[in-house]
Each structure stands twice: as C-alpha cells, then as structure tokens.
Scaffold this motif. Structure first.
Motif, PDB file in Angstrom:
ATOM      1  N   VAL A   9      -6.557  -5.508   6.925  1.00  0.00           N
ATOM      2  CA  VAL A   9      -7.067  -4.562   5.928  1.00  0.00           C
ATOM      3  C   VAL A   9      -6.004  -4.280   4.862  1.00  0.00           C
ATOM      4  CG1 VAL A   9      -7.952  -2.237   5.527  1.00  0.00           C
ATOM      5  CG2 VAL A   9      -8.659  -3.496   7.570  1.00  0.00           C
ATOM      6  N   ALA A  10      -4.793  -3.920   5.296  1.00  0.00           N
ATOM      7  CA  ALA A  10      -3.714  -3.638   4.348  1.00  0.00           C
ATOM      8  C   ALA A  10      -3.299  -4.890   3.597  1.00  0.00           C
ATOM      9  CB  ALA A  10      -2.512  -3.047   5.085  1.00  0.00           C
ATOM     10  N   THR A  11      -3.264  -6.033   4.294  1.00  0.00           N
ATOM     11  CA  THR A  11      -2.845  -7.281   3.653  1.00  0.00           C
ATOM     12  C   THR A  11      -3.803  -7.681   2.543  1.00  0.00           C
ATOM     13  OG1 THR A  11      -1.814  -8.026   5.712  1.00  0.00           O
ATOM     14  CG2 THR A  11      -2.291  -9.702   4.048  1.00  0.00           C
ATOM     15  N   LEU A  12      -5.105  -7.541   2.772  1.00  0.00           N
ATOM     16  CA  LEU A  12      -6.083  -7.877   1.741  1.00  0.00           C
ATOM     17  C   LEU A  12      -5.956  -6.930   0.544  1.00  0.00           C
ATOM     18  CD1 LEU A  12      -9.141  -8.754   3.988  1.00  0.00           C
ATOM     19  CD2 LEU A  12      -8.021 -10.286   2.357  1.00  0.00           C
ATOM     20  N   GLY A  55     -13.226  -7.833  -4.817  1.00  0.00           N
ATOM     21  CA  GLY A  55     -13.741  -8.503  -3.636  1.00  0.00           C
ATOM     22  C   GLY A  55     -12.722  -8.583  -2.517  1.00  0.00           C
ATOM     23  N   LEU A  56     -11.461  -8.839  -2.856  1.00  0.00           N
ATOM     24  CA  LEU A  56     -10.411  -8.909  -1.842  1.00  0.00           C
ATOM     25  C   LEU A  56     -10.232  -7.569  -1.144  1.00  0.00           C
ATOM     26  CD1 LEU A  56      -7.775 -11.008  -3.823  1.00  0.00           C
ATOM     27  CD2 LEU A  56      -8.876 -11.715  -1.684  1.00  0.00           C
ATOM     28  N   TYR A  57     -10.172  -6.503  -1.923  1.00  0.00           N
ATOM     29  CA  TYR A  57      -9.975  -5.178  -1.334  1.00  0.00           C
ATOM     30  C   TYR A  57     -11.142  -4.807  -0.421  1.00  0.00           C
ATOM     31  CZ  TYR A  57      -9.539  -0.134  -0.921  1.00  0.00           C
ATOM     32  OH  TYR A  57      -9.455   1.139  -0.428  1.00  0.00           O
ATOM     33  N   MET A  58     -12.362  -5.043  -0.885  1.00  0.00           N
ATOM     34  CA  MET A  58     -13.539  -4.637  -0.126  1.00  0.00           C
ATOM     35  C   MET A  58     -13.802  -5.546   1.068  1.00  0.00           C
ATOM     36  SD  MET A  58     -16.107  -3.555  -3.249  1.00  0.00           S
ATOM     37  CE  MET A  58     -17.411  -3.080  -2.118  1.00  0.00           C
ATOM     38  N   MET A  59     -13.291  -6.772   1.054  1.00  0.00           N
ATOM     39  CA  MET A  59     -13.452  -7.664   2.208  1.00  0.00           C
ATOM     40  C   MET A  59     -12.845  -7.041   3.461  1.00  0.00           C
ATOM     41  SD  MET A  59     -11.945 -11.540   2.699  1.00  0.00           S
ATOM     42  CE  MET A  59     -11.854 -12.304   4.336  1.00  0.00           C
ATOM     43  N   GLY A  60     -11.692  -6.425   3.319  1.00  0.00           N
ATOM     44  CA  GLY A  60     -11.013  -5.839   4.463  1.00  0.00           C
ATOM     45  C   GLY A  60     -11.714  -4.629   5.034  1.00  0.00           C
ATOM     46  N   THR A  61     -12.547  -3.976   4.238  1.00  0.00           N
ATOM     47  CA  THR A  61     -13.241  -2.762   4.694  1.00  0.00           C
ATOM     48  C   THR A  61     -14.696  -3.028   5.064  1.00  0.00           C
ATOM     49  OG1 THR A  61     -13.870  -2.163   2.414  1.00  0.00           O
ATOM     50  CG2 THR A  61     -11.748  -1.345   3.233  1.00  0.00           C
ATOM     51  N   SER A 104     -17.963  -3.553   7.020  1.00  0.00           N
ATOM     52  CA  SER A 104     -18.340  -3.096   8.359  1.00  0.00           C
ATOM     53  C   SER A 104     -19.586  -3.780   8.898  1.00  0.00           C
ATOM     54  CB  SER A 104     -18.563  -1.580   8.344  1.00  0.00           C
ATOM     55  OG  SER A 104     -19.569  -1.223   7.401  1.00  0.00           O
ATOM     56  N   THR A 105     -20.257  -4.568   8.083  1.00  0.00           N
ATOM     57  CA  THR A 105     -21.441  -5.310   8.511  1.00  0.00           C
ATOM     58  C   THR A 105     -21.362  -6.733   7.969  1.00  0.00           C
ATOM     59  OG1 THR A 105     -22.783  -4.765   6.563  1.00  0.00           O
ATOM     60  CG2 THR A 105     -22.811  -3.187   8.409  1.00  0.00           C
ATOM     61  N   PRO A 106     -22.075  -7.679   8.586  1.00  0.00           N
ATOM     62  CA  PRO A 106     -22.101  -9.038   8.028  1.00  0.00           C
ATOM     63  C   PRO A 106     -22.586  -9.072   6.585  1.00  0.00           C
ATOM     64  CG  PRO A 106     -22.928  -9.063  10.275  1.00  0.00           C
ATOM     65  CD  PRO A 106     -22.755  -7.617   9.901  1.00  0.00           C
ATOM     66  N   GLY A 107     -23.545  -8.198   6.245  1.00  0.00           N
ATOM     67  CA  GLY A 107     -24.036  -8.163   4.870  1.00  0.00           C
ATOM     68  C   GLY A 107     -22.953  -7.776   3.880  1.00  0.00           C
ATOM     69  N   GLU A 108     -22.131  -6.795   4.252  1.00  0.00           N
ATOM     70  CA  GLU A 108     -21.021  -6.406   3.382  1.00  0.00           C
ATOM     71  C   GLU A 108     -20.004  -7.530   3.263  1.00  0.00           C
ATOM     72  OE1 GLU A 108     -19.237  -2.774   4.594  1.00  0.00           O
ATOM     73  OE2 GLU A 108     -21.089  -1.592   4.412  1.00  0.00           O
ATOM     74  N   LEU A 109     -19.753  -8.228   4.358  1.00  0.00           N
ATOM     75  CA  LEU A 109     -18.825  -9.359   4.318  1.00  0.00           C
ATOM     76  C   LEU A 109     -19.340 -10.439   3.378  1.00  0.00           C
ATOM     77  CD1 LEU A 109     -16.217 -10.627   5.623  1.00  0.00           C
ATOM     78  CD2 LEU A 109     -17.787 -11.817   7.168  1.00  0.00           C
ATOM     79  N   HIS A 110     -20.633 -10.713   3.436  1.00  0.00           N
ATOM     80  CA  HIS A 110     -21.209 -11.746   2.568  1.00  0.00           C
ATOM     81  C   HIS A 110     -21.152 -11.331   1.104  1.00  0.00           C
ATOM     82  CE1 HIS A 110     -23.705 -13.125   6.280  1.00  0.00           C
ATOM     83  NE2 HIS A 110     -22.477 -13.622   6.293  1.00  0.00           N
ATOM     84  N   LEU A 111     -21.287 -10.021   0.841  1.00  0.00           N
ATOM     85  CA  LEU A 111     -21.214  -9.522  -0.534  1.00  0.00           C
ATOM     86  C   LEU A 111     -19.789  -9.592  -1.077  1.00  0.00           C
ATOM     87  CD1 LEU A 111     -22.396  -8.055  -3.024  1.00  0.00           C
ATOM     88  CD2 LEU A 111     -21.946  -5.888  -1.825  1.00  0.00           C
ATOM     89  N   THR A 112     -18.815  -9.174  -0.261  1.00  0.00           N
ATOM     90  CA  THR A 112     -17.439  -9.055  -0.748  1.00  0.00           C
ATOM     91  C   THR A 112     -16.691 -10.382  -0.667  1.00  0.00           C
ATOM     92  OG1 THR A 112     -16.724  -8.302   1.450  1.00  0.00           O
ATOM     93  CG2 THR A 112     -17.345  -6.632  -0.149  1.00  0.00           C
ATOM     94  N   ALA A 113     -16.549 -10.913   0.564  1.00  0.00           N
ATOM     95  CA  ALA A 113     -15.848 -12.187   0.744  1.00  0.00           C
ATOM     96  C   ALA A 113     -16.637 -13.334   0.140  1.00  0.00           C
ATOM     97  CB  ALA A 113     -15.601 -12.454   2.232  1.00  0.00           C
ATOM     98  N   GLY A 114     -17.960 -13.156   0.061  1.00  0.00           N
ATOM     99  CA  GLY A 114     -18.805 -14.211  -0.478  1.00  0.00           C
ATOM    100  C   GLY A 114     -19.029 -14.099  -1.972  1.00  0.00           C
TER     101      GLY A 114
END
Length: 407
Positions: free
Chosen positions: A169-172, A91-97, A99-109
């Motif tokens: 992106v790199a930090t995550l 989830g941490l790695y994919m949060m930085g990449t 590209s849409t709010p839906g992806e953010l909700h899936l990864t960071a959420g």
C-alpha cells in the motif's frame, strides 16, 4: 521555447526528457507484478482476478495509445503527457487501497492502463522522430527505448525493497508520487504533427490524419506489423505479470523475480541500442524476424532447463536483450514507410495490437495457472507465436511509400 528549438542541441534535450518519461513509465509499470504474491495472500482473490486486472490494464494501454497519439498530433505532446501522468499516478495510489476485485480492475486496470498508454512510446517516439533527421532517427529511437529500460533496472529492485519494508500500500503510494516526475519532463516534449517540419518526408504533400490512416490500413506491411507486435505484447505481458508467481511456484525466493526483472531492464538497454544502430544499417524487417525467432529459441531452452535461480536470471537477461529491441525497428519502419508526420497515431494503432496481445498474455497466464497449477501451456504458446512473428515480417514491403508509388 521557440529559441530553444532553434539551437542544435534541442533534439538532444527532447531525447533526454523522452528517456526520462519512458523510464518512469516502464520502470513503474514493469514492477507491478512484484506486488501480486502479497496481494494474493492478503485478499484471497484468485490469480485469474489479478490476471484480468493486468489484462484490462494492457488493453486500456493499447486503446489509449492511438487516442493519445492523435491528441498529441493535434494538440501537442506536452498536454497529452500531463493528462496521462495524472491518471497514472491516481491509478497507482488507488490500486493499493482496492478492497474488491471490481476496484482492482478499475484502478490497476482502467486508470493505470490509460495513464501508461498516454505517456508511452507512440507519443514520446513521435516527438523524438520529429526533431531528428532520417539519418539519425533510428539510433535516436533506439536510445529512447533503451532509456526506458533504465527505469525498469532501477525500479524493480527498489520496489521490491520498499514492498518488503513498507508493504504494497505504501509502496504504491510512493510510486504514484514518483510517476508525477513526468510532468516537468513533458514541457520539453513540445510540438505536434506539422507538414513543414524540417525532418518531414519532402514529398509528403498536404495529407490529413484521416487520409494517413486510410493509406496505412491498405498497406499490407502495416497489417503485418500489427500482427507481429501482437506477439511482442503477449511475450512481455506473460513475463512481466507472471514471472514473480512463477518463481515462487519453483520454490525460489521473491528476490529472484525482482533481480530477474531488473536484468530484463539492464540487458534491454543493450538490446535496444543495438537494434536502433542496426536499423540504420540493415533492413528493419529482417531485424524483427531475427528478434522474434530468437525469443522462441530462448523460451524453448528455458522450458527444458532446470528451474534454478541461475536459470531464471539467465532467462531474464536473454529475454531482456530481445525485450524492447522491437520498438525502434517497428517505429522506425513506420516512419520510414509513411513518414514521421502522423507517426504518433500510426504507431499508436500498432501499439493497440501489441496491447491486445498483452491482454491475452496476462489473462491467459492467470487462467492457466488457476486451472493447471503451472504455466506450461503459456510457455509453449509463446514459442509458437514467436515463430509466427519471425515469419510474418519477411514479406513486408519496406520501401518509402511515395517512392514505391512513383516507381
């Protein structure tokens, strides 16, 4: 491993590895809010979008906590932690990449929330409580909770420095790699719920998990603990998620937010150690009422104070002393009343209430900011909830359940 369990220092190895897991879990998680200002600028998404992502994260943390607790009680702590760490790192790695709010909700959420929940307090503190005697248990739980704050103290400024030089992106990606250090530590945190544990309550009897849950849900004190921990989650989510945005709103440098979160971690070490020590000497429910009442008072003073760097740092230090000091007292109270056998599951249920509160804290902060341009309503809501939590712990019956039934 059986030989290690027989040694007198094995409980301290479990405690040390538990501290390491919680340090990684909390240190990385509490640093994620530092990336929101940059991600807001780069993506053009609203604060509510990020607030919802972190709200989902907190909710999934809460949902996964009792499930992970039950899995740890049934199949063992090590397997549960390894599975959770994989989800966390992914989830941490994919949060930085995203590209849409839906992806953010899936990864960071969803992914990060599930990973955090599977490697957090219910699983770790239950493993620790099983290897320490009742006389030392409260202090050991305090040490473990304080150990988790070491990670926040170290990771917040580290994440900010990496973000400033490498980008989010790199930090995550680096944080994802760091989170995988949970795996080797997990091998020391063995064990599952056993009726013949040397530290179990002597008169617990042949109680199953379903019976333990049924017993807890009928206990008024257990319901009140859930209500109080809801407030704890709300407070922590508001500060951890929105303090970086709040400091920018006040015209302060971003470094102030990182320093503030680091101070939260530093002073939380002293707060949780003190709470764990005090929980072994005085009634834990009174300590919880004091902590929540002090939170409300600190926030009131902060509301009326000028918003300078010094004020933010003083507020962070004060809240840090009250941050996770609720954890050794709440978990210790559960072990005291119901016994340690199914503590991972029961504390996981209470943790779900905590994360429901965190869901509303994170989401409400983003919505209020988008609608009003400030966080005033969130701060005053936090004050009211703090007073509520201070009152709700007072009537808890904290007698050991079997003793209470026999009386």
């Amino acid at each position: 491993m059986a030989l290690l369990r027989a040694t007198k220092w094995f409980p301290w190895l479990v405690l040390l590895c538990g501290c390491l897991v919680l340090s990684l879990n909390l240190g990385v998680r509490q640093s994620l809010g530092l990336f929101i200002p940059d991600m807001l600028n780069d993506t053009g998404w609203t604060a509510a979008t990020f607030g919802l992502a972190f709200a989902i994260q907190n909710l999934m943390w809460g949902i996964s906590a009792p499930i992970a607790g039950a899995l740890a009680d049934r199949f063992g702590t090590t397997r549960t932690l390894i599975g959770g760490s994989i989800l966390y790192g992914l989830g941490l790695y994919m949060m930085g990449t995203s590209s849409t709010p839906g992806e953010l909700h899936l990864t960071a959420g969803f992914l990060i929330g599930t990973g955090v929940g599977a490697t957090s307090f219910p699983v770790i503190l239950a493993a620790i409580s099983r290897v320490f005697s009742p006389e030392r248990r409260s202090f050991a739980l305090g040490l473990a909770s304080a150990g988790g704050s070491v990670g926040q103290f170290v990771m917040a400024p580290t994440a900010q420095a990496l973000n400033g030089s490498l980008g989010y992106v790199a930090t995550l990606g680096i944080l994802a790699a760091i989170s995988m250090l949970i795996v080797p530590a997990a091998f020391a945190l063995t064990g599952k719920a056993e009726g013949n544990s040397p530290t179990a309550t002597p008169d617990l009897g042949p109680q199953g998990l379903a019976a333990a849950f049924h017993e807890a849900r009928k206990h008024r004190g257990f319901l009140l603990l859930n209500a109080g921990f809801f407030v704890c989650g709300f407070h922590i989510a508001v500060i951890a998620t929105h303090l970086p945005t709040f400091t920018e709103l006040c015209g302060l440098p971003r470094s102030v937010a990182a320093e503030g979160l680091a101070l939260v971690g530093l002073f939380n070490i002293f707060g949780t150690l003190t709470a764990g020590w005090a929980g072994g000497k005085w009634r834990k429910k009174n300590g919880l009422s004091f902590i929540y009442g002090m939170r409300a008072l600190v926030i009131i003073v902060f509301i009326f104070s000028p918003k300078t760097s010094e004020t933010i740092l003083l507020f962070s230090a004060s809240m840090g002393a009250l941050w996770l000091s609720t954890v050794p007292l709440t978990s210790g109270l559960i072990a005291q009343v119901f016994g340690p056998r199914y503590m991972a599951t029961l504390f996981g249920i209470v943790m779900l209430s905590h994360q429901v509160g965190a869901f509303f804290g994170a989401w409400m902060g983003g919505i209020v900011y988008d609608l009003t341009g400030n966080f005033d309503a969130v701060w005053w809501t936090s004050v009211g909830l703090g007073i509520f939590a201070a009152l709700v712990h007072m009537p808890i019956d904290d007698k050991e359940l079997r003793t209470a039934k026999a009386a």
